[in-house]
Write a protein that holds these residues in place. Sequence first.
Motif: not given
Length: 289
Positions: A44-45, A65, A67, A93-97, A100, A168, A198
């Motif tokens: 987990e970022q 999405n 960082e 928390v960062w994530n582009h999935s 998620q 993404y 990305n």
Amino acid sequence: MMLSGFKLSKTSLATIATLLLVLMWLIGNGNVNTAKVEFTPVIEQFSECPTQGGNLGATLIVFVNAEPLAKNLAQTLCQDPVVIKQFGQVRAVWNHSEDQVLQYVGKGIADLTLVKENLMAAIRGESTYGYRVVAAYPDYSAYLISMREKPQIDKAYLLGKRIGLLDYPTSRSGHIIPIGMFKELNLSLDSLQITYANSHTELRNLLISGKVDIISSYWQQDRDEAILSRNYITPIEQQVSGSKWYLKMETNNIDLFCAVQRTLIQMAKDENSGYFSRLTPEPDCQVSP
């Protein structure tokens, strides 16, 4: 009946003993891999900081999405007086999935999130979890962008081009809209030469370095004029709704609403990008005297 049951038990024991002997023989001859099976953990970022407040059991959870945005926002919110009063820490928390996004927003885990309006509507986040719009970015257009020619929205033309898209599926200008265009032109993704990036910055680097012929993105007026030409962009969709910041308001926590809105607007003003600096409050927070 008792004798029959005893015979069955002896048979079962004999079978188990035989299987154990076979297994031991296989191990002895190196036919069984006895190495420990390891499972790759889900990483987990996130960026987390303490607020120095007294409510150590309460965490303000932010989901975005990117960082840099997550880290900057976490540190800024940790210093806000209202956040200090109400929370012991901030976790960004960062994530582009897409999975998620659905996990954090679709299940109401995130307190503050930056997502598209259509996604929030699809998961009914406003009615289910009480998400309210805090601030919004302006609408924009999605373009095909090239270096030396004006791109054509044409099946034969696109078949011979190397195309850069975002990796993404929640990005409208970098993924959703161009893929929708391909479908309208009866172009399968397998028939196209697609390179995935990305970020929008990485897409531009691919284009400038000659690794792709065309990218799908929005036009960054303040930055793109220096490296690209407006003569070589073709609109795919003229009006794309900008992303919006949503705060979960299960209770009418107006102090937190105003604090978050104030933080986001100030961060936008400090942003170098012309587009991302144009964040507007929706609605403008009015603090009672």
